[in-house]
Scaffold this motif. Structure first.
Motif, PDB file in Angstrom:
ATOM      1  N   THR A 312    -126.706 117.256 -31.428  1.00  0.00           N
ATOM      2  CA  THR A 312    -127.345 116.292 -31.967  1.00  0.00           C
ATOM      3  C   THR A 312    -127.313 114.980 -31.166  1.00  0.00           C
ATOM      4  O   THR A 312    -126.389 114.733 -30.511  1.00  0.00           O
ATOM      5  N   PRO A 313    -127.869 114.053 -31.717  1.00  0.00           N
ATOM      6  CA  PRO A 313    -127.978 112.534 -30.866  1.00  0.00           C
ATOM      7  C   PRO A 313    -126.247 111.992 -31.060  1.00  0.00           C
ATOM      8  O   PRO A 313    -125.959 111.421 -30.272  1.00  0.00           O
ATOM      9  N   ASP A 314    -125.788 112.273 -32.079  1.00  0.00           N
ATOM     10  CA  ASP A 314    -124.261 111.664 -32.174  1.00  0.00           C
ATOM     11  C   ASP A 314    -123.238 112.927 -32.182  1.00  0.00           C
ATOM     12  O   ASP A 314    -122.014 112.333 -32.190  1.00  0.00           O
ATOM     13  N   GLY A 315    -123.625 113.894 -31.682  1.00  0.00           N
ATOM     14  CA  GLY A 315    -122.585 115.054 -31.282  1.00  0.00           C
ATOM     15  C   GLY A 315    -122.185 115.875 -32.656  1.00  0.00           C
ATOM     16  O   GLY A 315    -121.329 116.701 -32.388  1.00  0.00           O
ATOM     17  N   LEU A 316    -122.578 115.316 -33.678  1.00  0.00           N
ATOM     18  CA  LEU A 316    -122.019 115.816 -35.038  1.00  0.00           C
ATOM     19  C   LEU A 316    -122.782 116.835 -35.878  1.00  0.00           C
ATOM     20  O   LEU A 316    -123.950 116.882 -35.458  1.00  0.00           O
ATOM     21  N   PRO A 317    -122.370 117.719 -36.487  1.00  0.00           N
ATOM     22  CA  PRO A 317    -123.358 118.627 -37.228  1.00  0.00           C
ATOM     23  C   PRO A 317    -124.293 118.144 -38.135  1.00  0.00           C
ATOM     24  O   PRO A 317    -124.117 116.967 -38.389  1.00  0.00           O
ATOM     25  N   ILE A 318    -125.314 118.851 -38.604  1.00  0.00           N
ATOM     26  CA  ILE A 318    -126.136 118.487 -39.618  1.00  0.00           C
ATOM     27  C   ILE A 318    -126.093 119.797 -40.399  1.00  0.00           C
ATOM     28  O   ILE A 318    -126.105 120.841 -40.271  1.00  0.00           O
ATOM     29  N   TYR A 319    -125.824 119.413 -41.586  1.00  0.00           N
ATOM     30  CA  TYR A 319    -125.642 120.416 -43.022  1.00  0.00           C
ATOM     31  C   TYR A 319    -126.680 119.546 -44.013  1.00  0.00           C
ATOM     32  O   TYR A 319    -126.258 118.584 -44.568  1.00  0.00           O
ATOM     33  N   GLU A 320    -127.800 120.159 -44.290  1.00  0.00           N
ATOM     34  CA  GLU A 320    -128.608 119.357 -45.152  1.00  0.00           C
ATOM     35  C   GLU A 320    -129.343 120.355 -45.809  1.00  0.00           C
ATOM     36  O   GLU A 320    -130.065 121.325 -45.545  1.00  0.00           O
ATOM     37  N   CYS A 321    -129.707 120.184 -47.288  1.00  0.00           N
ATOM     38  CA  CYS A 321    -130.755 120.851 -48.197  1.00  0.00           C
ATOM     39  C   CYS A 321    -131.823 119.927 -48.291  1.00  0.00           C
ATOM     40  O   CYS A 321    -131.709 118.810 -48.198  1.00  0.00           O
ATOM     41  N   SER A 322    -133.002 120.674 -48.352  1.00  0.00           N
ATOM     42  CA  SER A 322    -134.334 120.000 -48.190  1.00  0.00           C
ATOM     43  C   SER A 322    -134.574 119.203 -49.707  1.00  0.00           C
ATOM     44  O   SER A 322    -134.722 120.064 -50.740  1.00  0.00           O
ATOM     45  N   PRO A 323    -134.625 118.086 -49.846  1.00  0.00           N
ATOM     46  CA  PRO A 323    -135.071 117.540 -51.128  1.00  0.00           C
ATOM     47  C   PRO A 323    -136.609 117.844 -51.584  1.00  0.00           C
ATOM     48  O   PRO A 323    -136.882 117.870 -52.833  1.00  0.00           O
ATOM     49  N   SER A 324    -137.384 118.076 -50.682  1.00  0.00           N
ATOM     50  CA  SER A 324    -138.734 118.197 -51.092  1.00  0.00           C
ATOM     51  C   SER A 324    -139.337 119.556 -51.119  1.00  0.00           C
ATOM     52  O   SER A 324    -140.243 119.993 -51.736  1.00  0.00           O
ATOM     53  N   HIS A 325    -138.375 120.552 -50.583  1.00  0.00           N
ATOM     54  CA  HIS A 325    -138.559 121.837 -50.490  1.00  0.00           C
ATOM     55  C   HIS A 325    -137.375 122.773 -50.857  1.00  0.00           C
ATOM     56  O   HIS A 325    -136.495 123.153 -50.170  1.00  0.00           O
ATOM     57  N   PRO A 326    -136.889 122.935 -52.349  1.00  0.00           N
ATOM     58  CA  PRO A 326    -135.618 123.277 -52.787  1.00  0.00           C
ATOM     59  C   PRO A 326    -135.669 124.791 -52.365  1.00  0.00           C
ATOM     60  O   PRO A 326    -136.657 125.444 -52.404  1.00  0.00           O
ATOM     61  N   GLY A 327    -134.437 125.220 -51.838  1.00  0.00           N
ATOM     62  CA  GLY A 327    -134.485 126.326 -51.435  1.00  0.00           C
ATOM     63  C   GLY A 327    -134.189 126.695 -49.926  1.00  0.00           C
ATOM     64  O   GLY A 327    -133.943 127.578 -49.404  1.00  0.00           O
TER      65      GLY A 327
END
Length: 373
Positions: A312-327
């Motif tokens: 990623t641009p800062d080298g750190l992970p991404i962990y995220e749930c979608s607020p607009s598309h639950p699930g």
């Protein structure tokens, strides 16, 4: 017309991240379907260095340092769980790891990094030692005269990369997951009650979807209201013939696998999309390895390959749930081996429990949404 039965949850991507998540989801009683790509897809998992590594990680990002340290401390238990579910010993060795410096400038940079992380973490910091040449040679007698010193951390280690990958796949299937290769997802269409995943193989309706497709998450994430930006980062690895044991630790740039072969790496290319290896880079990697361990000079290199990091641009992970598309959620990182314990034992549990945030919401992709002025 759908070609696969409807699924409660689908994991897109069968690499180390996707397999660890599917293993963890199945361990929680779910039956995830893993849709995987082709054998020649640009997979980070196929070129991983198999380190369980905390040393120097988290400069300027103490939350990432703590996340990494937590994973390393979970690894012993995790390796045992994987053995129970797959029958495969992944060869975990956490005897400590070295970063070898071949110049005073390198030594200064790396010592500053680990000391900066330690100062930020305080009592939470893992042990480390800054060693000169003589102190390093007492622990690793085979080093060459060009090694001016090293950083040593007892929490670092490695695993057998091929066995880990195999063990996660065998284990997740034994626990109730299913796996479908040659099934690249070309489109995700949100539907009432789920997501329609499409590809040349057909389509499947899933109640929930976990994006663990590495660099391909950049393309897939916007389809479910998420963002997963990445940078191009290619690395190259050399593997030698088997040698008598001489290095029982791990290193940031070199490790002797339990079968005896030596893996050599640590290159970075940001301006190419070619998977081909470079002879010039191989020469540099081999030269540094020989300066570190002169006994490697007559040893033959048997294989060389390259792979693309998930960066990623800062080298750190991404962990995220979608607020607009639950699930729907996305999970991606560079250190798929080190963080496998967290993914399988912590993040998978959060997904199984339908949490709306993952990993304490400390690694959301929203951090890249900077307003333009």
């Amino acid at each position: 017309m759908r070609t696969l039965p409807d699924q409660e949850i689908v994991v897109v991507g069968g690499g180390l991240v996707g397999a660890a998540l599917a293993w963890g989801l199945a361990r929680k009683g779910l039956s995830p379907l893993v849709l995987d790509g082709e054998d020649l897809s640009h997979r980070a998992s196929r070129a991983n260095f198999a380190l369980v590594w905390v040393q120097g990680k988290g400069v300027g990002a103490p939350h990432y340092a703590r996340w990494t340290i937590g994973a390393a401390r979970l690894w012993s238990a995790f390796a045992g769980y994987v053995l129970e579910t797959s029958g495969i010993d992944v060869g975990l060795r956490q005897r400590g790891g070295f970063t070898f410096a071949l110049s005073d400038a390198e030594m200064t940079v790396w010592a500053d990094e680990v000391q900066s992380v330690a100062a930020t973490l305080g009592e939470d910091a893992p042990d480390h030692a800054v060693l000169d040449h003589a102190e390093t040679a007492k622990l690793v007698p085979a080093i060459g005269k060009d090694v001016v010193g090293s950083i040593y951390s007892p929490l670092d280690g490695d695993v057998n990369s091929l066995r880990l990958f195999r063990a996660l796949h065998v284990g997740m299937i034994n626990l109730g997951a299913s796996y479908r290769p040659h099934s690249d997802v070309t489109e995700i269409v949100p539907k009432a009650g789920g997501f329609l995943l499409k590809g040349t193989w057909g389509e499947v309706l899933a109640g929930r979807v976990v994006l663990a497709a590495g660099n391909d998450n950049t393309r897939l994430a916007p389809m479910v209201g998420l963002s997963a930006p990445t940078l191009q980062s290619k690395g190259q690895i050399l593997v030698t013939e088997k040698c008598a044991p001489f290095f029982p630790y791990a290193s940031a740039t070199m490790r002797q696998a339990d079968e005896g072969g030596v893996m050599i790496g640590d290159s970075q290319e940001a301006d190419t999309s070619s998977i081909a290896t470079s002879q010039d880079i191989s020469t540099v990697l081999a030269g540094r390895a020989i300066r570190t361990f002169p006994q490697l000079a007559p040893v033959n290199v048997l294989r060389s390959w390259a792979g693309f990091r998930v960066k990623t641009p800062d080298g750190l992970p991404i962990y995220e749930c979608s607020p607009s598309h639950p699930g729907a959620c996305v999970v991606m990182c560079h250190s798929g081996v080190t963080l496998a314990a967290n993914h399988a034992l912590l993040v998978a549990d959060e997904i199984a429990n339908r949490e709306t945030t993952l990993a304490g919401d400390r690694f959301s992709g929203r951090r890249f949404h900077v307003p333009q002025h």
